[in-house]
Design a protein around this motif. Structure first.
Motif, mmCIF file in Angstrom:
data_model
loop_
_atom_site.group_PDB
_atom_site.id
_atom_site.type_symbol
_atom_site.label_atom_id
_atom_site.label_comp_id
_atom_site.label_asym_id
_atom_site.label_seq_id
_atom_site.Cartn_x
_atom_site.Cartn_y
_atom_site.Cartn_z
ATOM 1 N N SER A 163 0.849 -1.187 0.000
ATOM 2 C CA SER A 163 0.000 0.000 0.000
ATOM 3 C C SER A 163 0.886 1.239 0.000
ATOM 4 O O SER A 163 1.999 1.221 0.516
ATOM 5 C CB SER A 163 -0.947 0.003 1.195
ATOM 6 O OG SER A 163 -0.414 -0.742 2.239
ATOM 7 N N ILE A 164 0.398 2.279 -0.605
ATOM 8 C CA ILE A 164 1.198 3.497 -0.732
ATOM 9 C C ILE A 164 1.260 4.193 0.624
ATOM 10 O O ILE A 164 0.266 4.291 1.328
ATOM 11 C CB ILE A 164 0.581 4.420 -1.803
ATOM 12 C CG1 ILE A 164 0.762 3.754 -3.162
ATOM 13 C CG2 ILE A 164 1.211 5.802 -1.783
ATOM 14 C CD1 ILE A 164 0.053 4.428 -4.285
ATOM 15 N N GLY A 165 2.447 4.619 1.002
ATOM 16 C CA GLY A 165 2.576 5.420 2.213
ATOM 17 C C GLY A 165 2.982 4.657 3.447
ATOM 18 O O GLY A 165 3.192 5.256 4.498
ATOM 19 N N ILE A 166 3.131 3.316 3.333
ATOM 20 C CA ILE A 166 3.518 2.605 4.546
ATOM 21 C C ILE A 166 5.016 2.348 4.623
ATOM 22 O O ILE A 166 5.524 1.892 5.614
ATOM 23 C CB ILE A 166 2.751 1.278 4.763
ATOM 24 C CG1 ILE A 166 3.037 0.303 3.635
ATOM 25 C CG2 ILE A 166 1.279 1.524 4.952
ATOM 26 C CD1 ILE A 166 2.557 -1.110 3.930
ATOM 27 N N SER A 167 5.735 2.700 3.557
ATOM 28 C CA SER A 167 7.175 2.488 3.625
ATOM 29 C C SER A 167 7.823 3.507 4.542
ATOM 30 O O SER A 167 7.473 4.682 4.530
ATOM 31 C CB SER A 167 7.767 2.611 2.223
ATOM 32 O OG SER A 167 9.161 2.672 2.316
ATOM 33 N N LYS A 168 8.767 3.049 5.350
ATOM 34 C CA LYS A 168 9.483 3.934 6.264
ATOM 35 C C LYS A 168 10.330 4.947 5.495
ATOM 36 O O LYS A 168 10.653 6.006 5.991
ATOM 37 C CB LYS A 168 10.412 3.112 7.154
ATOM 38 C CG LYS A 168 9.735 2.550 8.382
ATOM 39 C CD LYS A 168 10.800 1.899 9.229
ATOM 40 C CE LYS A 168 10.246 1.418 10.557
ATOM 41 N NZ LYS A 168 11.284 0.695 11.285
#
Lengths: 458, 105
Positions: B98-103
């Motif tokens: 999902s977009i936006g969950i990467s640190k």
């Protein structure tokens, strides 16, 4: 002023030997490899495995000499380094530990090797279906061995890995071979020339002898392959053998159908490619010194066409020798003498190639599989879906990608490009198609936008 | 349902790394790739595709992208291309990232 004289991409047999030849000749070398250690897939972890055990054979152990020699003052080595862009102006962009860097050189040598040919059949995406090459990587790099596996497919690696598994006392349950009697007969015409590489022929016979002595059952000419999930993680593998439908149940189905050149980098940088009609794969167009249509960009080893590791070492040498001559590090006489002696060795090493290509020909059902077979593992597109698109008038790979989405997933077409070509050939009239090597674009390996934004560019 | 590993470990090591894999604490030799650590401890899928199909690692050399997992909160990591480290937390990748969950982002 560039950072290095040469950047070499890939530290397998070709890259290592190119690096050593260039460094010994006085050039500054940057050697990049995606893996944690030198060796490529063939000599993977050879240094770490050294003196631990002899399961992998003498040919594997011999790789240690190349790996050790890389400790050279003129060679800068970077491992875990993923090249994601190569530019025709000899700029290389690569990522290591989440940070991207730029390196420049006068010459670039692509030595990024090969990948296993995609071997599609219904069920090839199930858990527990892996490639034979992947099993060998696990054996070499992690000391974990397949339990009661079944090996399916064709090619020298099938016998080599089966032998290594037997040596380690983890023999496969069975070998199912797609090789037909016809392929064997067709190969006979190339046998006389292959005799010039007697060493490899004898090695091949030794593998088969060991497999026979270990009592591993071999089924020849198997076809209509299909894997089904049969509960508790097991795989029921169905195949036709001598006109009878048979099945074997296993936890680990290891598949292999030869190897093809890895051409993502060469395609993305603009090297011209052609279709190799005997190896059935795209490969870059190069001359005998590995020169491409791009000035200063060279190709060595299996990424330029499959010839195996022994040849790859020689190709690495010849490319570096050419560069040494062009940069004035060696004179014409020495260059002539060395390239003649390398070409001479290459002639003998490569004399077996056509024999092997014919003996282990790719079966038609692999080139153009049945309708229910998944082609694109990432986007989960089947042969049937691609055929439907072709019936509706799609005439090229690019149209197929944008309308069906095959080749648009994370692997960027690495697993499906070769299959799609076979389906197109079988389903469109020859006059309608112009199957060029599919385009590859950077980043040829995914990097995050975060990493890209933090890059320092001069 | 737990499926046993499809591999057996022949080369043992004493230099070990401990980390969390699919909710269990596992111990593997230092220098092991994450995909090898997964395969030597679990027989079941390490990834579930968008359509719900189960997948395990396939090529082990960075080509196929079937071994994608979530590592320390970062999705879409090729487990065959990273080495394990202490305190690593690895989860299965379910569907697309999902977009936006990467640190990192």
């Amino acid at each position: 002023m560039t950072d290095f004289d040469i950047i070499i991409i890939g530290a397998g047999p070709a890259g290592m030997s190119a690096a050593l030849t260039a460094a010994n000749g006085g050039l500054d070398v940057l050697l990049l490899d995606e893996q944690p250690h030198a060796g490529g897939q063939i000599y993977r972890n050879v240094k770490q495995n050294h003196s631990k055990q002899s399961w992998f054979g003498k040919s594997y152990s011999s790789g240690i000499n190349l790996v050790d020699a890389l400790n050279h003052i003129k060679i800068t080595k970077c491992f875990g380094a993923t090249v994601w862009r190569v530019e025709a102006n000899k700029r290389v962009l690569w990522s290591q530990n989440g940070e991207s860097k730029v390196s420049t050189a006068v010459h670039i040598v692509l030595a990024n090797g090969a990948q296993e040919r995609p071997f599609p059949f219904p069920g090839w995406t199930l858990p527990g279906v892996m490639t034979i090459g992947s099993a060998q990587i696990l054996m070499k790099s992690s000391g974990i061995f397949p339990k009661d596996s079944v090996l399916v497919g064709s090619g020298p690696l099938l016998y080599l890995v089966a032998t290594q598994m037997i040596e380690a006392n983890c023999p496969p349950k069975a070998l199912l071979e797609t090789q037909t009697l016809r392929m064997m007969i067709n190969s006979l015409i190339h046998l006389p020339k292959a005799l010039l590489n007697m060493k490899s022929l004898i090695m091949g016979f030794m593998f088969i002898y060991k497999i026979k002595s270990a009592g591993v059952p071999r089924y020849k000419s198997v076809s209509r392959l299909e894997a089904q999930s049969s509960g508790n993680g097991s795989i029921k593998f169905l195949f036709s053998h001598k006109g009878i439908r048979k099945s074997l149940t296993t936890k680990l189905l290891l598949i292999h159908q030869g190897v093809i050149p890895s051409t993502e980098i060469s395609r993305s940088v603009g090297v011209d490619h052609s279709w190799n009609t005997s190896q059935l794969a795209f490969q870059p167009i190069i001359d005998k010194w590995g020169k491409t249509n791009i000035d200063g960009l060279y190709i060595a080893g299996d990424c330029g066409g499959i010839n195996g590791s022994e040849a790859a070492v020689l190709y690495g040498k010849i490319v570096a020798t050419k560069i040494l001559y062009e940069t004035g590090k060696i004179n014409f006489n020495l260059y002539k003498k060395q390239s003649f002696s390398i070409s001479f060795s290459l002639f003998f090493t490569n004399s077996i190639r056509l024999f092997l290509d014919t003996l282990f020909a790719v079966p038609q059902e692999t080139l153009s599989p049945s309708d229910e077979t998944i082609v694109c593992r990432c986007e989960e597109k089947t042969v049937g879906e691609i055929k439907l698109g072709l019936n509706e008038g799609i005439t090229g790979v690019r149209q197929l990608k944008t309308s069906i989405r095959s080749g648009m997933g994370q692997c960027q077409g690495r697993m499906c490009d070769a299959i799609v070509r076979g389906i197109m050939l079988n389903n469109i009239s020859q006059n309608d198609i112009n199957i060029l090597a599919p385009k590859a674009r950077s980043p040829i390996k995914p990097i995050t936008l975060g990493e890209l934004s933090k890059m320092k560019l001069d | 349902m737990k499926t046993d590993s499809r591999f057996k470990t022949l080369i043992k090591s004493t230099n070990d790394v401990n980390f969390t894999l699919f909710g269990e604490i596992v111990t593997v030799p230092k220098g092991t790739t994450l995909a090898a650590a997964i395969l030597s401890n679990f027989g079941e899928a390490s990834r579930i595709t968008e359509t719900g199909a189960l997948r395990t690692a396939f090529c082990m050399m960075g080509v196929c992208f079937d071994c994608l997992v979530e590592v320390d909160g970062n999705p879409n990591i090729q487990s065959c291309m990273v080495l394990v480290h202490d305190q690593m937390v690895v989860k299965r990748q379910i569907g697309l990232r999902s977009i936006g969950i990467s640190k990192d982002d």
